[in-house]
Design a protein around this motif. Structure first.
Motif, PDB file in Angstrom:
ATOM      1  N   TYR A   1      -8.745   1.327   6.382  1.00  7.04           N
ATOM      2  CA  TYR A   1      -7.322   1.310   6.006  1.00  7.04           C
ATOM      3  C   TYR A   1      -7.146   2.106   4.722  1.00  7.04           C
ATOM      4  O   TYR A   1      -7.913   1.971   3.787  1.00  7.04           O
ATOM      5  CB  TYR A   1      -6.857  -0.138   5.812  1.00  7.04           C
ATOM      6  N   ARG A   2      -6.135   2.946   4.698  1.00  9.63           N
ATOM      7  CA  ARG A   2      -5.870   3.782   3.518  1.00  9.63           C
ATOM      8  C   ARG A   2      -4.473   3.524   2.997  1.00  9.63           C
ATOM      9  O   ARG A   2      -3.586   3.123   3.746  1.00  9.63           O
ATOM     10  CB  ARG A   2      -6.009   5.259   3.874  1.00  9.63           C
ATOM     11  N   ASP A   3      -4.290   3.781   1.719  1.00  4.20           N
ATOM     12  CA  ASP A   3      -2.957   3.630   1.153  1.00  4.20           C
ATOM     13  C   ASP A   3      -2.140   4.905   1.381  1.00  4.20           C
ATOM     14  O   ASP A   3      -2.569   5.815   2.096  1.00  4.20           O
ATOM     15  CB  ASP A   3      -3.034   3.278  -0.341  1.00  4.20           C
ATOM     16  N   LYS A   4      -0.983   4.954   0.790  1.00  2.00           N
ATOM     17  CA  LYS A   4      -0.059   6.069   0.983  1.00  2.00           C
ATOM     18  C   LYS A   4      -0.685   7.412   0.590  1.00  2.00           C
ATOM     19  O   LYS A   4      -0.391   8.439   1.198  1.00  2.00           O
ATOM     20  CB  LYS A   4       1.191   5.803   0.132  1.00  2.00           C
TER      21      LYS A   4
ATOM     22  N   THR B   1       0.817  -1.219   0.000  1.00  2.00           N
ATOM     23  CA  THR B   1       0.000   0.000   0.000  1.00  2.00           C
ATOM     24  C   THR B   1       0.849   1.267   0.000  1.00  2.00           C
ATOM     25  O   THR B   1       0.311   2.360   0.102  1.00  2.00           O
ATOM     26  CB  THR B   1      -0.953   0.013   1.207  1.00  2.00           C
ATOM     27  N   GLY B   2       2.162   1.131  -0.119  1.00  2.00           N
ATOM     28  CA  GLY B   2       3.038   2.290  -0.256  1.00  2.00           C
ATOM     29  C   GLY B   2       3.556   2.851   1.057  1.00  2.00           C
ATOM     30  O   GLY B   2       4.248   3.857   1.066  1.00  2.00           O
ATOM     31  N   LYS B   3       3.266   2.211   2.157  1.00  2.33           N
ATOM     32  CA  LYS B   3       3.719   2.682   3.472  1.00  2.33           C
ATOM     33  C   LYS B   3       5.028   1.987   3.815  1.00  2.33           C
ATOM     34  O   LYS B   3       5.088   1.084   4.646  1.00  2.33           O
ATOM     35  CB  LYS B   3       2.652   2.409   4.527  1.00  2.33           C
TER      36      LYS B   3
ATOM     37  N   PHE C   1      -4.488  -4.597  14.711  1.00  7.16           N
ATOM     38  CA  PHE C   1      -5.028  -3.271  14.406  1.00  7.16           C
ATOM     39  C   PHE C   1      -5.200  -3.101  12.901  1.00  7.16           C
ATOM     40  O   PHE C   1      -6.236  -2.602  12.442  1.00  7.16           O
ATOM     41  CB  PHE C   1      -4.090  -2.197  14.975  1.00  7.16           C
ATOM     42  N   ASP C   2      -4.193  -3.521  12.120  1.00  7.03           N
ATOM     43  CA  ASP C   2      -4.313  -3.431  10.662  1.00  7.03           C
ATOM     44  C   ASP C   2      -5.453  -4.313  10.150  1.00  7.03           C
ATOM     45  O   ASP C   2      -6.180  -3.930   9.233  1.00  7.03           O
ATOM     46  CB  ASP C   2      -3.002  -3.828   9.987  1.00  7.03           C
ATOM     47  N   LEU C   3      -5.611  -5.495  10.734  1.00  6.20           N
ATOM     48  CA  LEU C   3      -6.705  -6.384  10.341  1.00  6.20           C
ATOM     49  C   LEU C   3      -8.052  -5.719  10.591  1.00  6.20           C
ATOM     50  O   LEU C   3      -8.941  -5.731   9.730  1.00  6.20           O
ATOM     51  CB  LEU C   3      -6.606  -7.702  11.108  1.00  6.20           C
ATOM     52  N   PHE C   4      -8.200  -5.080  11.750  1.00  5.68           N
ATOM     53  CA  PHE C   4      -9.431  -4.359  12.057  1.00  5.68           C
ATOM     54  C   PHE C   4      -9.667  -3.232  11.050  1.00  5.68           C
ATOM     55  O   PHE C   4     -10.781  -3.057  10.550  1.00  5.68           O
ATOM     56  CB  PHE C   4      -9.368  -3.782  13.479  1.00  5.68           C
ATOM     57  N   LEU C   5      -8.613  -2.470  10.738  1.00  4.82           N
ATOM     58  CA  LEU C   5      -8.768  -1.358   9.787  1.00  4.82           C
ATOM     59  C   LEU C   5      -9.151  -1.844   8.395  1.00  4.82           C
ATOM     60  O   LEU C   5      -9.992  -1.231   7.727  1.00  4.82           O
ATOM     61  CB  LEU C   5      -7.479  -0.537   9.722  1.00  4.82           C
ATOM     62  N   ILE C   6      -8.544  -2.932   7.954  1.00  4.82           N
ATOM     63  CA  ILE C   6      -8.851  -3.454   6.615  1.00  4.82           C
ATOM     64  C   ILE C   6     -10.282  -3.982   6.562  1.00  4.82           C
ATOM     65  O   ILE C   6     -11.027  -3.683   5.622  1.00  4.82           O
ATOM     66  CB  ILE C   6      -7.836  -4.534   6.203  1.00  4.82           C
ATOM     67  N   LEU C   7     -10.673  -4.761   7.555  1.00  2.00           N
ATOM     68  CA  LEU C   7     -12.024  -5.334   7.552  1.00  2.00           C
ATOM     69  C   LEU C   7     -13.111  -4.279   7.714  1.00  2.00           C
ATOM     70  O   LEU C   7     -14.213  -4.434   7.195  1.00  2.00           O
ATOM     71  CB  LEU C   7     -12.152  -6.393   8.640  1.00  2.00           C
TER      72      LEU C   7
ATOM     73  N   ASN D   1      -6.176   7.053  -0.153  1.00  2.00           N
ATOM     74  CA  ASN D   1      -7.323   6.403  -0.791  1.00  2.00           C
ATOM     75  C   ASN D   1      -7.720   5.152  -0.006  1.00  2.00           C
ATOM     76  O   ASN D   1      -6.861   4.419   0.480  1.00  2.00           O
ATOM     77  CB  ASN D   1      -6.975   5.987  -2.231  1.00  2.00           C
ATOM     78  N   HIS D   2      -9.024   4.897   0.060  1.00  2.00           N
ATOM     79  CA  HIS D   2      -9.509   3.655   0.657  1.00  2.00           C
ATOM     80  C   HIS D   2      -9.188   2.505  -0.278  1.00  2.00           C
ATOM     81  O   HIS D   2      -9.060   2.682  -1.486  1.00  2.00           O
ATOM     82  CB  HIS D   2     -11.014   3.720   0.904  1.00  2.00           C
ATOM     83  N   LEU D   3      -9.084   1.324   0.269  1.00  2.00           N
ATOM     84  CA  LEU D   3      -8.851   0.143  -0.556  1.00  2.00           C
ATOM     85  C   LEU D   3     -10.130  -0.233  -1.280  1.00  2.00           C
ATOM     86  O   LEU D   3     -11.215  -0.074  -0.759  1.00  2.00           O
ATOM     87  CB  LEU D   3      -8.389  -1.031   0.323  1.00  2.00           C
ATOM     88  N   LYS D   4     -10.000  -0.715  -2.529  1.00  2.00           N
ATOM     89  CA  LYS D   4     -11.204  -1.067  -3.302  1.00  2.00           C
ATOM     90  C   LYS D   4     -11.559  -2.512  -3.150  1.00  2.00           C
ATOM     91  O   LYS D   4     -10.782  -3.355  -2.835  1.00  2.00           O
ATOM     92  CB  LYS D   4     -11.033  -0.736  -4.778  1.00  2.00           C
TER      93      LYS D   4
END
Length: 160
Positions: A151-154, A71-73, A141-147, A157-160
């Protein structure tokens, strides 16, 4: 309009109310509409990252930070990778320490060595546990954000 010298927003006149800079040409000003348009262009032209791929990378390779690299991070990806690798490197050093001591042939201080080595191993276990707990919490925490689709990319933007 927004003054390019100090960044103050104002609506009327050719003089900035904050820094008193006088402008004769309105092309020196960045309007809020132009700024919003530029922001949309820069974020829309970036390809959106896949939520499913990010989730799979998190589940399979989360401790390596692969999903963050995707995701560019990159900086946080390197931090996750370091939290995983540094205890491994330290463990390999500790596993070689007794053989280095035995090869030296100094058997008089064996009791002192065993005491120091036991303390080193105890410190290592505490350090590695801390690193791995940080990773587990971070991955959760990342799992919670993605689900939850937060979670945003660099580029924000939200993930599609």
């Amino acid at each position: 309009m927004i003054c390019k010298n100090c960044g103050t927003k104002f609506d009327k006149g050719l003089r900035c109310p904050q820094c008193k800079t006088k402008f004769t040409d309105t092309s020196h000003f960045a309007t809020s509409e132009r700024i919003e348009k530029l922001n949309k262009i820069t974020t829309q032209n970036m390809p959106q990252k896949s939520k499913i791929r990010t989730l799979i990378e998190l589940i399979l390779f989360g401790s390596f930070g692969v999903h963050r690299f995707y995701t560019g991070k990159k900086i946080s990806g390197f931090c996750m990778l370091a939290l995983y690798i540094i205890p491994k490197i330290y463990a390999s050093y500790l596993s070689r320490k007794p053989s280095l001591y035995i090869q030296g042939g100094d058997y008089e201080n064996a009791a002192t060595f065993i005491e120091e080595y036991t303390q080193s191993v105890s410190n290592f276990v505490s350090f590695s546990n801390l690193c791995y707990w940080i990773l587990i919490i971070w991955i959760g925490f990342d799992l919670f954000l993605i689900l939850s689709n937060l979670y945003r990319d660099k580029y924000g933007n939200h993930l599609k």
